[in-house]
Every structure is written in structure tokens, then in C-alpha cells.
Design an enzyme around this catalytic site. Structure first.
Site, PDB file in Angstrom:
ATOM      1  N   ARG A   9      -2.066   4.717  13.626  1.00  0.00           N
ATOM      2  CA  ARG A   9      -0.836   4.230  13.078  1.00  0.00           C
ATOM      3  C   ARG A   9       0.354   4.893  13.613  1.00  0.00           C
ATOM      4  NH1 ARG A   9      -1.747   4.267   8.022  1.00  0.00           N
ATOM      5  NH2 ARG A   9      -2.578   2.327   8.179  1.00  0.00           N
ATOM      6  N   ASP A  65      -1.848  -3.901  10.556  1.00  0.00           N
ATOM      7  CA  ASP A  65      -3.065  -4.326  10.054  1.00  0.00           C
ATOM      8  C   ASP A  65      -3.987  -3.373  10.772  1.00  0.00           C
ATOM      9  OD1 ASP A  65      -4.708  -5.725   8.192  1.00  0.00           O
ATOM     10  OD2 ASP A  65      -5.910  -6.417   9.769  1.00  0.00           O
ATOM     11  N   ASN A  90       0.976  -1.234   0.008  1.00  0.00           N
ATOM     12  CA  ASN A  90      -0.049   0.067  -0.076  1.00  0.00           C
ATOM     13  C   ASN A  90       0.711   1.240  -0.167  1.00  0.00           C
ATOM     14  OD1 ASN A  90      -1.418   2.167   1.208  1.00  0.00           O
ATOM     15  ND2 ASN A  90      -3.055   0.795   1.293  1.00  0.00           N
TER      16      ASN A  90
END
Length: 202
Positions: free
Chosen positions: A182, A70, A10
Site C-alpha cells: 500500500r 483493493d 476498514n
């Protein structure tokens, strides 16, 4: 310089990770440098399961320390959905726009107080000798009614930071890193990284 592998393709995550992992003083290689690994099946039931699946797979294939995450969006009105299915909420092969459109449709007519949501991230690091660590971060907010901003990726155009009163796609990358799920998970990993790295190199 020591090398770690970032277990993701990604581009948005790669860009964020590269910036946030600078303090480690290690060379960060993306998963695209190892095309022989192919697609990794993320069939875990939780974010932690999937993060460990990716990190373990990449670590085993490369012989290097692998870091994976994840993450996804949990909407309270939808019972925590899309959760682990955040990237494919609109179905396999659909993009961020399709996911956002589906979410806005499912929340059509739902008032502000019931649009609470959070981004959640689990990070995992796995070493060839079997050492593993995981950390977690969350970013509380709500789902807006329209797209705003051009930054970020995923659901950022509709995810509202209530303290700032702005959609995440409207804020700078630096500000996002300081507040995001994150960013929090990575900062927690950085705190315990020295102990992990010492054991990982034995």
C-alpha cells in the site's frame, strides 16, 4: 482546503491512508461520512476492477474525487489465492483470525521454500469529470507458521518480511509504510497526483 473521499470502511486502511496521504495537503473524508452510499458490491475479477468499482461509485455519489484501493494476499502454493477474496477467505462474516486460521491450515506441512507470498495493492483515483488513474504496489514475503506481533491487520500476524526476518505485525507502522504494498502504491500515486489533480479540477 480541497476534499477527497477515501472509499473504505476498514479502520486499519483508514489509519494507514490518513498517514500516507498527508503530503497531498487535502482533507480526507472516510466513507462513513456518507452512510447513504451503503455497501458497495466488489464483484470484479481483479484488484484493479474492484478498486475502480469503489472509486467510481463513491465519486458519482459524492461529487468529489474518490480514492480507493483493493488489496490482498497472493500465496504461490495456492495458485495466487486468496487474491481478491482475501478479506472473506474463510467465508462471509468471518474475521481476520478466521482467515489466518484457514490459511495456516491449508499450508500445514508446506516447507519454507513453498510458502512464498505477496501482498498486492491497486489504488485508483476517480474525478467527477471522468479522469482516472491507477497505481500498483507489491510486498514480497512468505507465510510463517505462527502468529507474531500485535500491530497491523489482516494477515500481518503471519506474513513474514524475509529481509527483516520479522512478521509484519511486529514492525512499526512507519517501517511498514516504507516497505508495504500500500505504501508503494500510494507513493506512486503521489508522483502522478499533480497531473491528475490539475485535470480533475477542470
Amino acid at each position: 482546503m480541497d476534499t477527497i473521499v477515501l472509499a473504505t470502511n476498514n479502520k486499519g486502511k483508514i489509519r494507514e491512508f490518513a498517514e500516507l496521504l498527508k503530503p497531498l495537503g487535502v482533507e480526507v473524508k472516510p466513507l462513513s461520512d456518507f452512510p447513504e452510499i451503503g455497501d458497495i458490491v466488489e464483484d470484479g475479477e481483479t484488484f484493479r476492477d474492484n478498486a475502480l468499482i469503489k472509486a467510481r461509485t463513491v465519486c458519482k455519489a459524492t461529487g468529489l474525487v474518490a480514492v480507493a484501493d483493493d488489496s490482498g494476499l497472493e500465496v504461490d502454493h495456492l495458485g495466487g489465492a486468496p487474491g481478491v477474496y482475501s478479506a472473506r477467505f474463510a467465508g462471509d462474516g468471518h474475521d481476520d483470525h478466521a482467515n489466518n486460521e484457514k490459511l495456516l491450515k491449508e499450508l500445514d506441512g508446506v516447507p519454507d521454500e513453498k510458502r512464498t507470498a505477496r501482498y498486492r495493492c491497486i489504488m485508483a483515483a476517480v474525478a467527477p469529470n471522468g479522469e482516472e488513474i491507477t497505481t500498483e504496489g507489491s510486498y514480497e514475503g512468505r507465510i510463517g507458521y505462527e502468529y507474531r506481533g500485535e500491530g497491523g491487520f489482516g494477515y500481518d500476524v503471519i506474513f513474514v518480511d524475509p529481509e527483516l526476518g520479522r512478521h509484519v505485525a511486529e514492525i512499526s507502522a512507519e517501517l511498514k509504510h516504507s516497505r508495504s504494498h500500500r505504501g508503494k502504491a500510494i507513493r506512486r500515486m503521489l508522483e502522478i497526483w499533480p497531473g491528475f489533480w490539475e485535470k480533475a479540477r477542470k
